[in-house]
Design an enzyme around this catalytic site. Structure first.
Site, mmCIF file in Angstrom:
data_model
loop_
_atom_site.group_PDB
_atom_site.id
_atom_site.type_symbol
_atom_site.label_atom_id
_atom_site.label_comp_id
_atom_site.label_asym_id
_atom_site.label_seq_id
_atom_site.Cartn_x
_atom_site.Cartn_y
_atom_site.Cartn_z
ATOM 1 N N HIS A 113 47.954 33.809 32.141
ATOM 2 C CA HIS A 113 49.000 32.820 31.811
ATOM 3 C C HIS A 113 49.035 31.670 32.827
ATOM 4 O O HIS A 113 50.112 31.180 33.172
ATOM 5 C CB HIS A 113 50.383 33.484 31.708
ATOM 6 C CG HIS A 113 50.468 34.485 30.600
ATOM 7 N ND1 HIS A 113 50.737 34.139 29.299
ATOM 8 C CD2 HIS A 113 50.284 35.822 30.589
ATOM 9 C CE1 HIS A 113 50.727 35.229 28.539
ATOM 10 N NE2 HIS A 113 50.442 36.262 29.303
ATOM 11 N N ASN B 246 55.584 37.199 24.279
ATOM 12 C CA ASN B 246 54.452 36.438 23.740
ATOM 13 C C ASN B 246 54.835 35.870 22.380
ATOM 14 O O ASN B 246 55.900 36.184 21.845
ATOM 15 C CB ASN B 246 53.235 37.360 23.562
ATOM 16 C CG ASN B 246 52.494 37.607 24.869
ATOM 17 O OD1 ASN B 246 52.472 36.761 25.760
ATOM 18 N ND2 ASN B 246 51.884 38.768 24.988
ATOM 19 N N TYR C 153 54.620 42.173 37.565
ATOM 20 C CA TYR C 153 55.010 40.761 37.512
ATOM 21 C C TYR C 153 55.696 40.341 38.814
ATOM 22 O O TYR C 153 55.364 39.305 39.396
ATOM 23 C CB TYR C 153 55.900 40.480 36.292
ATOM 24 C CG TYR C 153 55.064 40.240 35.068
ATOM 25 C CD1 TYR C 153 54.180 41.219 34.618
ATOM 26 C CD2 TYR C 153 55.101 39.044 34.378
ATOM 27 C CE1 TYR C 153 53.369 41.002 33.519
ATOM 28 C CE2 TYR C 153 54.293 38.823 33.273
ATOM 29 C CZ TYR C 153 53.435 39.802 32.852
ATOM 30 O OH TYR C 153 52.632 39.589 31.766
#
Ligand code: NDP
Length: 486
Positions: free
Chosen positions: A54, A127, A337
């Site tokens: 990303h 997403n 993350y």
């Protein structure tokens, strides 16, 4: 207005920002020209590591407004009353492309939202697809390696992609979406978003519900064919940034209807599919969409780097009333993350302006590099916990109900007894003949140059989803459909 005076970073006025300080007009430069050294040193540090996945993104600020009462499912204050508004920052992205990649490429799009709620930030890091390629986090780094560059050629490898996919039948559902018309949206406004994972809601009675989040575009779906995308990319590599930034500058604010699917806690034991499997959807017929609100993007970033590049989303950021689920991929992302941001941005990334919650953040983490904020200025003795100095303390009223899932700890084969074909086939059967034709051709293009052994292995998966699917791809590729005779 008088012009501000140029200074060093220490605030010392600078007398000359044009000419270096040299011994004589023909040089050399003196080491005491600190302003020159500072300028060059800063330039060397202008880049931070791009995201491993990303990396290429586009974003904006906006508002979420509640339109329907869902308080019977969740105590989350963001949903507490109809009409309540919460600010947010959105970032959309491609998965595989690097920071300079072209926008209009065939890829899944990230759909990440940070809601600045009055009980801290809630990050919904989804997403534009409701499912994903893998269901076990062990497979994620391997999968991403196949999307990135080959170690020797430094090129992306179609062989690696199809080799991995054909050896990972759980990817079939997501491949079908990726290769369908929705694989190249025209821009971020014309696509849906999905939380993809199953999360949980819990209400003020301590009841838990499983939940899936949906963000349905009000602009309608718009896509590019492979040929159209080649033309767009030939003209501009930044077509998404231009479209999103341009729309918001014009006051043409994009909106999404926010909806949820709710599954009673006990149903998870009886659905034919595992409702915590990231490669599966919950059919709308069984779990209908429930209205929640509207999300609007209405403000462009003032500074792309600080507002969007440094926006750090993590599924670990949940608020009271929203919880996790046994989804293995979600649990791995809860770790990875936040860890990616500690690495990319530094230990105190949550204190950066775009990430800082709008409600108070009171914690006892101490010091560390770039510690530029101070939580307890008025209370310096309360720097550990428990303490007798009225420092921040836990709040048992926001305790989450227990997660009623148990089993023997083991490494269960995630492919055992999983039906990877029915839902992919259901999607295929939704397509009309033109959509199917484009799907076959998109796959054939993506398989160009892949060894036939791998293509035949993948045709077996298409065949199991729907025999017409395998035949159509085989014809488009120009190979015999051996799956039909197996
Ligand atoms: P429904 O007929 O109720 O819903 C079909 C869904 O497919 C709609 O949400 C539609 O989105 C979406 N869709 C249409 N074209 C595409 C595409 N090219 N790529 C991705 N999604 C698309 O059916 P079910 O709920 O029974 O699901 C049938 C299949 O639809 C599933 O197996 C799954 O592949 C797909 N799907 C299901 C979703 C779900 O949450 N149940 C969500 C998204 C896809 P829209 O309404 O925006 O047009």
């Amino acid at each position: 207005m008088s012009k501000a005076k140029l200074t060093t970073t220490a605030g010392n006025p600078v007398s000359d920002n044009q000419n270096s300080k040299t011994a004589g007009a023909r040089g050399p430069v003196l080491m005491e020209d600190y302003q020159l050294i500072e300028k060059l040193a800063h330039q060397n540090r202008e880049r931070i590591p791009e995201r491993v996945v990303h990396a290429k993104g586009w974003g904006a600020f906006g508002t979420f407004t509640v339109t329907n009462d869902i308080t019977k499912y969740t105590r989350a204050s963001i949903f507490s009353e109809i009409g309540k508004k919460t600010e947010l920052v959105a970032r959309f992205s491609t998965v595989a492309g690097e920071l300079g990649a072209a926008d209009a490429e065939r890829d899944v799009r990230g759909f990440a939202l940070k809601f600045y709620t009055d009980e801290g930030n809630w990050d919904m890091v989804g997403n534009n697809t409701p499912v994903f390629f893998v269901r076990d986090p062990y497979k994620f780094p391997d999968f991403i390696h196949t999307q990135k560059r080959h170690p020797k050629t430094n090129l992306r490898s179609k062989t690696a992609m199809w080799d991995f996919w054909s050896l990972s039948p759980e990817s079939l559902h997501q491949i079908t979406i990726l290769m369908s018309d929705r694989g190249i949206p025209t821009d971020p406004m014309h696509m849906n978003g999905y939380g993809s994972h199953t999360y949980s809601f819990w209400n003020d009675k301590g009841e838990r519900f499983w939940v899936k989040f949906h963000f349905k575009t009000q602009q309608g779906h718009k896509h590019l064919t492979d040929q159209e995308s080649e033309k767009v990319i030939g003209e501009s590599r930044e077509s998404y940034q231009e479209a999103l930034f341009g729309a918001i500058e014009k006051g043409d604010f994009p909106k999404w209807d926010v909806k949820v699917q709710i599954m009673p806690e006990k149903d998870a034991e009886k659905t034919s599919y595992n409702p915590f499997d990231l490669t599966k959807v919950w059919p709308h017929g069984e779990y209908p969409l429930i209205d929640v609100g509207v999300m609007e993007l209405n403000r462009n970033a003032e500074n792309y780097f600080t507002d969007i590049e440094m926006a750090a989303y993590s599924p670990s950021n949940v608020v009271p009333g929203i919880g996790f689920s046994p989804d293995k991929m979600l649990q791995a992302r809860v770790f990875s993350y936040a860890d990616a941001h500690r690495y990319r941005l530094g230990t105190h990334y949550e204190a950066l302006p775009v990430n800082r919650p709008k409600s108070p953040a009171n914690h006892y983490h101490k010091d560390g590099s770039m510690r530029f904020f101070d939580n307890f200025t008025s209370n310096p003795d309360a720097y550990y916990e428990p303490n007798s100095f009225n420092g921040p303390a836990e709040d048992p009223s926001v305790k989450e109900p227990p997660l009623r899932i148990s089993g023997d700890a083991d490494r269960y084969n995630h492919r055992d007894g999983n039906d990877d074909y029915t839902q992919a086939g259901n999607l295929f059967r939704l397509f009309d003949s033109k959509q199917k034709e484009r799907l076959f051709n998109n796959i054939a293009g993506a398989m160009d140059g892949v060894p036939e052994e791998i293509i035949q292995r993948q045709l077996i998966h298409f065949h199991k989803a729907d025999p017409e699917y395998a035949q159509g791809v085989a014809d488009a590729v120009g190979v015999k459909n051996k799956a039909a005779s197996k």
